[in-house]
Design a protein around this motif. Structure first.
Motif, short mmCIF file in Angstrom:
data_model
loop_
_atom_site.label_atom_id
_atom_site.label_comp_id
_atom_site.label_asym_id
_atom_site.label_seq_id
_atom_site.Cartn_x
_atom_site.Cartn_y
_atom_site.Cartn_z
N GLY A 143 -4.53 3.01 -0.94
CA GLY A 143 -5.82 3.25 -0.30
C GLY A 143 -6.16 4.72 -0.48
O GLY A 143 -5.75 5.35 -1.47
N SER A 144 -6.89 5.29 0.47
CA SER A 144 -7.33 6.68 0.34
C SER A 144 -6.14 7.63 0.33
O SER A 144 -5.20 7.49 1.12
N ILE A 145 -6.20 8.61 -0.56
CA ILE A 145 -5.25 9.72 -0.54
C ILE A 145 -6.06 11.01 -0.67
O ILE A 145 -7.14 11.02 -1.26
N GLU A 146 -5.53 12.11 -0.12
CA GLU A 146 -6.24 13.38 -0.13
C GLU A 146 -5.43 14.43 -0.90
O GLU A 146 -4.28 14.72 -0.55
N LEU A 147 -6.06 14.98 -1.94
CA LEU A 147 -5.43 16.09 -2.65
C LEU A 147 -5.48 17.35 -1.81
O LEU A 147 -6.41 17.54 -1.03
N ASN A 203 0.85 -1.18 0.00
CA ASN A 203 0.00 0.00 0.00
C ASN A 203 0.90 1.24 0.00
O ASN A 203 1.51 1.58 1.01
N ASP A 204 0.95 1.92 -1.13
CA ASP A 204 1.80 3.10 -1.28
C ASP A 204 1.11 4.39 -0.85
O ASP A 204 1.67 5.48 -1.06
N ASP A 222 -7.57 -0.22 4.02
CA ASP A 222 -6.69 0.74 3.35
C ASP A 222 -7.39 2.05 3.03
O ASP A 222 -6.74 3.03 2.65
N TYR A 223 -8.73 2.05 3.16
CA TYR A 223 -9.49 3.27 2.86
C TYR A 223 -9.74 4.03 4.16
O TYR A 223 -10.57 3.64 4.98
N THR A 224 -9.01 5.09 4.34
CA THR A 224 -9.10 5.88 5.57
C THR A 224 -10.13 7.00 5.46
O THR A 224 -10.40 7.67 6.45
N THR A 225 -10.66 7.21 4.26
CA THR A 225 -11.71 8.20 4.07
C THR A 225 -13.03 7.49 3.86
O THR A 225 -13.17 6.67 2.95
N GLU A 226 -14.00 7.79 4.72
CA GLU A 226 -15.33 7.25 4.52
C GLU A 226 -16.35 8.35 4.75
O GLU A 226 -16.14 9.25 5.56
#
Lengths: 57, 398
Positions: B49-53, B18-19, B75-79
């Motif tokens: 997984g989740s990334i935030e721009l 998971n990068d 891996d998805y930290t944004t829900e």
């Protein structure tokens, strides 16, 4: 073209063509309870003989 | 201008690791430096997984690079709590949806490059019912940007969406240009692009093929602070959908107005150009012009019934707004069903013009015909002497 319970509807220079004749194909235009229906320059007939191209009721 | 390679922050590109932490570190560093470009380099697959721009950051996926969504829920930290999977109404009992690429209240953000962003849809399929998959609610939007200004998406190819592929909510001054969306045609809720409470949006030169609506304009119940959807231009697109190619609606608790759709070709879809109002918002000033549309019957697991042109105002639940001033001009359609224009009661649909519209009706599938689909209307059939509106009790995709 099926228009049902609407107002101020204009069909201008529209065309309905039947690529094949199916039992459930019917009028070119059917309008039910339409206020202010304007049909100008319609090309096309009903799908079956004896049916009106435009049926309003 | 800063250019940051995600490998400089530890991304492995081995397609297994998971990068996301490395990619996020690159974005954060770029943002902290005042902005620039974060590069996903070619020649590798970067699982994430989740990334935030963040503001002033362009995420650039190089041609030959793949940014691949993880199949692991953790891996998805944004829900996010959304109404998309509960008939347009928030339901706290529902699982939250996830997001792969996310941004909130950012400005000057971009996703560019001719590389691939993989939405990981195949990892979130519970079963295959033949013509549609069944999936859990916890699955990721591929791109979900909220409250952002000066948004650009350009050139990227987005594949295998697990939910709405590109969801823009409350975004202002948006350019989506020359992107490709290629989702599984059996995947429910895998819309192409959803504009929810957005303003000043231009979508141009895109190719979209997906299970649910290819392009949908909405005003969903969540995020009411962003107001209405208005001033939208959609042009020069080729579209295919197992539901509607372009639809204004159906989720609309606030108004949608000033929409132009032009120069589009719709192929192999369940419904073509649609204005489908099911909630209390009002729709006005919607113009479709210079389009070619081919629509056919298909499984009623999917909304639509071969209508090339569709205008409807019927209540999804307890109330519905009004549709005024909708025009279709220079449309060539070949379809298995006719155009359908209807209101639930008088005064709901006013000012509809069809001009230079040619419809060639034919049959080339074996699916049953003779009906129009009025979903999300839930109150049963209504017969006419021509093809009859139909409503089923099957929980529909949106």
């Amino acid at each position: 073209m099926h228009v049902d319970t609407a107002s101020d509807v204009t069909l201008r220079n529209c065309e309905v063509v039947w690529g094949s004749v199916q039992d459930n194909f019917s009028h070119a235009v059917e309008a039910i309870d339409v206020d202010g229906l304007v049909i100008e320059g319609l090309r096309g007939e009903a799908a079956h003989p004896g049916l009106d191209a435009v049926h309003q009721h | 201008m800063t250019t940051t390679d995600i490998r400089e922050h530890g991304a492995t590109g081995d397609g297994v690791t998971n990068d996301a932490p490395a990619i996020q570190a690159a974005i954060d560093a770029c943002h902290a430096a005042g902005g620039g470009t974060v590069v996903v380099p070619s020649g590798a697959t970067y699982l994430t997984g989740s990334i935030e721009l963040k503001s002033f950051v362009e995420l650039h996926v190089e041609r030959g690079a793949t940014l691949a969504g993880s199949g692991v829920d953790a891996d998805y930290t944004t829900e996010i709590e959304v109404s998309a999977l509960s008939s347009g109404v928030l339901n706290p009992a529902n699982d939250h949806a996830l997001a792969l690429i996310w941004a909130r209240d950012a400005e000057h953000v971009a996703i560019t490059g001719a590389g691939t962003i993989d939405g990981a849809g195949r990892h979130f399929v519970d079963s295959d019912n033949g013509y549609i998959y069944r999936c859990p609610n916890r699955r990721p939007f591929t791109v979900f940007l909220t409250g952002c200004t000066r948004v650009t998406m350009r050139d990227v190819r987005l594949v295998d969406a697990a939910l709405w592929c590109v969801r823009l909510t409350g975004c202002v001054d948006v350019l989506v240009h020359s992107i490709t969306i290629d989702a599984d045609l059996k995947y429910p809720n895998a819309d192409g692009i959803d504009l929810d409470r957005c303003r000043q949006v231009r979508i141009s030169d895109c190719e979209i093929s997906c299970g649910d609506d290819a392009i949908s304009l909405k005003t969903c119940e969540e995020f009411p602070q962003y107001g209405i959807t208005e001033d939208i231009v959609i042009t020069n697109c080729t579209l295919q959908s197992t539901s509607s190619a372009v639809v204004v609606g159906v989720d609309a608790v606030a108004d949608i107005r000033n929409v132009v759709v032009s120069n589009c070709v719709v192929r192999g879809s369940h419904r073509g150009l649609a204005v489908n109002l099911g909630q209390e918002g009002n729709f006005s000033n919607i113009l479709f012009s210079d389009c070619i549309v081919e629509t056919r019957h298909f499984s009623d697991d999917w909304w639509g019934h071969g209508e090339p042109i569709y205008v409807s105002a019927v209540p999804w639940h307890d109330k519905v707004g009004k549709i005024t001033n909708v025009r279709f001009r220079n449309i060539l359609a070949r379809s298995e069903n006719g155009a359908y224009i209807a209101g639930h009661e008088k005064g709901l649909v006013t000012g509809v013009v069809l001009e230079n519209v040619r419809i060639e009706l034919d049959r080339w599938t074996s699916w049953p015909g003779g009906e129009y689909d009025r979903r999300p209307f839930e109150q049963g059939r209504r017969s006419t002497s021509t093809p009859r509106p139909v409503c089923t009790s099957t929980p529909p995709p949106t």
